[in-house]
Scaffold this active site. Structure first.
Site, PDB file in Angstrom:
ATOM      1  CE  LYS A 267     -40.324  -8.671  43.752  1.00 20.94           C
ATOM      2  NZ  LYS A 267     -40.286  -8.067  42.697  1.00 20.94           N
ATOM      3  CD  GLU A 314     -40.992  -9.933  33.581  1.00 17.28           C
ATOM      4  OE1 GLU A 314     -39.924  -9.783  34.131  1.00 17.28           O
ATOM      5  OE2 GLU A 314     -42.123 -10.245  34.131  1.00 17.28           O
ATOM      6  CD  GLU A 358     -43.379  -6.164  43.697  1.00 17.74           C
ATOM      7  OE1 GLU A 358     -43.388  -7.030  43.046  1.00 17.74           O
ATOM      8  OE2 GLU A 358     -44.315  -5.359  44.160  1.00 17.74           O
ATOM      9  CD  GLU A 493     -50.085  -8.801  42.084  1.00 15.99           C
ATOM     10  OE1 GLU A 493     -49.001  -9.053  41.510  1.00 15.99           O
ATOM     11  OE2 GLU A 493     -50.173  -8.101  43.026  1.00 15.99           O
ATOM     12  CE  LYS A 497     -49.443 -10.517  38.730  1.00 17.11           C
ATOM     13  NZ  LYS A 497     -47.994 -10.631  39.421  1.00 17.11           N
TER      14      LYS A 497
END
Length: 508
Positions: A267, A314, A358, A493, A497
């Site tokens: 990844k 986060e 993921e 995506e 954001k």
């Protein structure tokens, strides 16, 4: 060092204090979910680390040399959020040439013990300050909300605002508050020559000073901020037109998929920068972000004319010295205004094999890093959904107990960068990003937050963020690329954001 902490007799908006800082060292933090908000101004003690792999160790070693004695109120002494605090962050990359250009004032890592810290929790406000500090910013902010006052700097005549006031905000009994502009250079001049009676050295925070005077308005009578217009560099919204098209980014994703197909990466997180050649007023945007994203932490760190700010969902790590809490956040779907379709998108996200794979990488990476740092993990919690204003994420909370004394900075060093912002294997992903991404992330996706002198604190991953200065602003967004990713979908995506900030740039 010695600092004095007092509870103030009236509530003060920390963002109003932040608005007075000009180009002084400054920081802002709003965590509505924790009911904590603070602003820091000035630098009484500063730790700076050059870019490179030793930036965490350099800051941690210097912090060990600091001893802070707190005088004044003993109330809520165990509450780490009240201060004293050291506030700052770190560059994303450990390369020697990280944090260049517009990022150079921030360096590889920096923590600052401010001269003035204003902390709000509920309807109560505390002031922590070093002896001799000029408290003019607190005095000015105390007038926030007075009849005809500017919504940001608090001046009752409305002459000198910072842009937070808008048609969205109304003063008590005074109609719509006016919005006006104020230059940073004039703020610095005013602070340096501000009223001597507001300094801790002359009046303290006790019975003869702010502790009982209610931050009297007479201190501002002789202050002339003047009127300065912001540079006419166009509308931020207009400057962002076409942000959903970025051929360079889709090419980057295709290259990442090639590396994954070859087996060199599992990844990698690819990021893009949206450059706006328009003036962006951080205070105004911060006011909108803290209102629109209550489940996020709205933050800002300013150095000179540059301000790094955003609203991040986060948590990298929070530690009270005994317990540790963090989040695994990866995998997303855009929100939809129709509740039925929005629910469908959430269901799709929760069952999508690519997104779940993921997310599982990120969860495993975080758990492994915490265990290696000496944390006994709690029983694994189920993965759920974190809905935000424009996007929904897969979310797994992770917590545990410290087995030996460990500071929050040591935990930050162990966790950063997680698979959610770099990739796996970690070193290979970082090298790939340095070789191919083509942008200077600076502090984007790096740790930002605060620590007490004894090592408690919280750091967040700097996401949904921007760097603003005299030459314009840069907005950042990224996405995790794994096998099966679609370049067009990944571009969409990142665009979603970016909208977290884009939709807060203009009042409309």
């Amino acid at each position: 060092m010695t600092v004095e902490r007092r509870e103030l007799p009236t509530a003060i908006d920390p963002l109003a204090v932040f608005a007075t800082a000009g180009t002084l060292a400054r920081a802002y933090w709003a965590a509505p979910a924790d009911d904590v908000e603070f602003c820091a101004i000035g630098s009484a003690f500063e730790i700076e680390a050059a870019p490179g792999p030793n930036r965490f160790d350099t800051v941690a070693d210097a912090l060990n040399s600091l001893e802070v004695v707190v005088t004044g109120d003993e109330q809520a002494e165990a509450d780490a959020d009240l201060g004293p605090l050291l506030i700052g962050g770190f560059a994303f990359s450990d390369s020697e040439d990280a944090a260049a250009g517009d990022w150079s004032p921030f360096g590889g890592g920096r923590l600052t013990l401010p001269e003035i810290l204003v902390t709000r929790s509920g309807n109560r406000t505390w002031l922590t300050a070093t002896p001799g500090s000029n408290l003019w910013p607190v005095v000015a902010a105390s007038r926030h909300g007075a009849p005809n006052a500017c919504a940001t700097c608090g001046l009752a005549d409305g002459s000198g605002t910072c842009g937070l006031a808008s048609g969205e905000t109304s003063g008590a009994g005074s109609g719509t508050m006016p919005a006006c502009d104020r230059s940073a250079s004039d703020t610095e001049r005013t602070m340096s020559s501000g009223p001597g009676s507001s300094g801790l050295g002359s009046s303290g925070l006790g019975s003869s000073g702010l502790g009982s005077s209610g931050l009297g308005s007479s201190h501002l009578d002789s202050v002339d901020l003047g009127e300065f217009a912001l540079p006419d560099t166009g509308s931020p919204r207009a400057a962002a037109a076409g942000y959903r098209t970025d051929d360079c980014y889709t090419t980057l994703v295709e290259r990442a998929l090639g590396a994954i197909a070859s087996g060199s990466l599992d990844k990698v997180v690819t990021a893009r920068e949206l450059r706006l050649d328009a003036h962006v007023e951080p205070v105004a945007v911060l006011g909108r972000l803290r209102q629109r994203y209550p489940s996020c932490v709205t933050f800002a760190i300013g150095r000179g004319s540059q301000t790094f700010f955003g609203a991040t969902p986060e948590r990298l790590v929070r530690s009270d010295g005994e317990r540790v809490h963090t989040d695994a956040l990866a995998g997303s779907r855009p929100r939809h205004p129709d509740p039925h379709r929005d629910a469908q998108l959430c269901t799709e996200l929760a069952s999508d094999p690519k997104e779940l794979a993921e997310h599982a990488m990120v969860v495993s990476d975080v758990r492994d890093a915490l265990e290696a740092a000496g944390v006994t993990l709690d029983v694994a919690e189920p993965t759920g959904i974190m809905p935000l204003r424009r996007i929904t994420h897969l979310h797994t909370p992770i917590s545990g107990r410290l087995n030996h004394p460990t500071t929050v900075l040591e935990l930050v060093r162990a966790l950063h960068p997680t698979a959610a912002v770099a990739g796996l294997p970690r070193r290979d992903a970082l090298d790939w990003i340095d070789d191919y991404e083509g942008i200077d992330r600076g502090w984007y996706a790096g740790p930002v937050g605060w620590t007490t002198p004894d090592g408690r604190g919280e750091f967040r991953v700097a996401l949904r963020c921007a760097l603003a200065g005299p030459r314009g602003a840069s907005l950042f967004a990224g996405g995790g690329i794994v096998a099966g990713a679609n370049p067009s979908a990944e571009l969409a995506e990142t665009s979603t954001k970016l909208e977290a900030l884009l939709c807060a740039l203009d009042r409309d």
